[in-house]
Design a protein around this motif. Structure first.
Motif, mmCIF file in Angstrom:
data_model
loop_
_atom_site.group_PDB
_atom_site.id
_atom_site.type_symbol
_atom_site.label_atom_id
_atom_site.label_comp_id
_atom_site.label_asym_id
_atom_site.label_seq_id
_atom_site.Cartn_x
_atom_site.Cartn_y
_atom_site.Cartn_z
ATOM 1 N N UNK A 42 0.790 -1.079 -0.009
ATOM 2 C CA UNK A 42 0.019 -0.036 -0.235
ATOM 3 C C UNK A 42 0.820 1.379 -0.014
ATOM 4 N N UNK A 43 2.123 1.106 -0.574
ATOM 5 C CA UNK A 43 2.859 2.176 -0.698
ATOM 6 C C UNK A 43 4.453 1.844 -0.303
ATOM 7 N N UNK A 44 4.609 0.660 0.171
ATOM 8 C CA UNK A 44 5.891 -0.009 0.580
ATOM 9 C C UNK A 44 6.201 -1.237 -0.230
ATOM 10 N N UNK A 45 7.306 -1.027 -1.515
ATOM 11 C CA UNK A 45 7.382 -2.129 -2.218
ATOM 12 C C UNK A 45 8.828 -2.664 -2.210
ATOM 13 N N UNK A 46 9.239 -3.728 -2.680
ATOM 14 C CA UNK A 46 10.453 -4.290 -2.611
ATOM 15 C C UNK A 46 10.769 -4.723 -3.957
ATOM 16 N N UNK A 47 10.172 -4.099 -5.229
ATOM 17 C CA UNK A 47 10.673 -4.310 -6.421
ATOM 18 C C UNK A 47 10.380 -2.863 -7.050
ATOM 19 N N UNK A 48 11.045 -2.564 -8.323
ATOM 20 C CA UNK A 48 10.271 -1.170 -8.944
ATOM 21 C C UNK A 48 10.381 -1.772 -10.271
ATOM 22 N N UNK A 49 9.075 -2.120 -10.644
ATOM 23 C CA UNK A 49 8.753 -2.545 -11.987
ATOM 24 C C UNK A 49 7.854 -1.606 -12.961
ATOM 25 N N UNK A 50 7.560 -1.851 -13.930
ATOM 26 C CA UNK A 50 6.752 -1.069 -14.967
ATOM 27 C C UNK A 50 5.378 -0.800 -14.217
ATOM 28 N N UNK A 51 4.972 -1.630 -13.522
ATOM 29 C CA UNK A 51 3.434 -1.680 -12.917
ATOM 30 C C UNK A 51 3.543 -0.346 -12.133
ATOM 31 N N UNK A 52 4.556 -0.404 -10.927
ATOM 32 C CA UNK A 52 4.929 0.514 -10.028
ATOM 33 C C UNK A 52 5.035 2.021 -10.672
ATOM 34 N N UNK A 53 6.043 1.766 -11.655
ATOM 35 C CA UNK A 53 6.419 3.083 -12.430
ATOM 36 C C UNK A 53 5.133 3.765 -13.228
#
Length: 237
Positions: A42-53
């Motif tokens: 909900x705002x904290x992530x452990x990967x930066x993918x195209x989805x989050x971008x």
């Protein structure tokens, strides 16, 4: 029992198998910040993918970590976010990051480097909306409005249950491939398959494997590849 791997399960049950594929993954290190777990997904992530971008396009985001993975993610996110705050605990970006990557970060105008800093607390009502950052040298506290924090502070492979004959690298990830033919634990008459461990018939795939690309698509591909090697191995037994 001397020929085939034996798994000991919870409750002391045992399973003997001709072949074993290890895909236990890793456990990502969590930020030592108040309310961090509450905002995972909900705002904290452990990967930066195209989805989050895509989701956070045009937003100000925070990335924590000082290694190459963190640097690559910061550069990637800078192409989508309005601003990327890169938080590192030390004062030297070059200490754990490749020089070319550190230089690129310094030359990217919408990446701001926060040295000697840690995330102390996260705030929001259901979704993350701000964090509190503290400078360990000056004690200065700063509140940053952001909908997303990306944590790249490392991961611990789930391999502590394995015997010594399954070789691991210095960080605990499982070693695989033909180079293990020189291992004292390898007893096969051929070279190990690409995803085979130092024990014949035991394979590893995904994040738990040493030198693997820590991405979902890569892990899925390795799993499919490992199944092919399993079939090849079973022809031998």
């Amino acid at each position: 029992d001397k020929t085939y791997p034996v798994l000991r399960l919870d409750g002391d049950e045992t399973v003997t198998t001709k072949c074993l594929l290890i895909a236990t993954g890793v456990e990502y290190r969590r930020l030592n910040a108040e309310r961090c777990e509450q905002f995972e997904g909900r705002g904290v992530f452990y990967a930066a993918t195209h989805n989050e971008a895509h989701i956070y396009k045009g937003a100000q985001v925070v990335l924590v970590g000082g290694g190459n993975s963190a640097g690559q993610a910061a550069v990637f996110l800078s192409q989508h976010a309005s601003r990327v705050l890169l938080v590192i605990r030390g004062d030297d970006l070059y200490k754990h990051m490749s020089s070319y990557l550190a230089k690129r970060i310094e030359q990217t105008p919408n990446i701001e480097l926060l040295r000697n800093s840690t995330v102390q607390r996260m705030n929001g009502d259901g979704q993350l909306n701000s964090i509190e950052i503290v400078n360990s040298k000056t004690g200065e506290k700063r509140t940053v409005e952001t909908p997303a924090v990306f944590s790249f502070i490392g991961a611990v492979p789930r391999t502590d249950w394995l015997p010594q004959e399954i070789e691991r690298d210095g960080k605990g990830f499982i070693r695989t491939g033909p180079s293990l033919a020189q291992s004292p634990h390898w007893t096969g008459k051929r070279q190990p398959f690409l995803l085979e461990t130092s024990r014949a018939g035991v394979f590893a795939a995904g994040d738990v494997r040493s030198d693997s690309v820590k991405r979902v698509a890569s892990a899925v591909g390795e799993g499919a590849m490992a199944v092919q090697f399993v079939h090849e191995y079973l022809k031998e037994v």
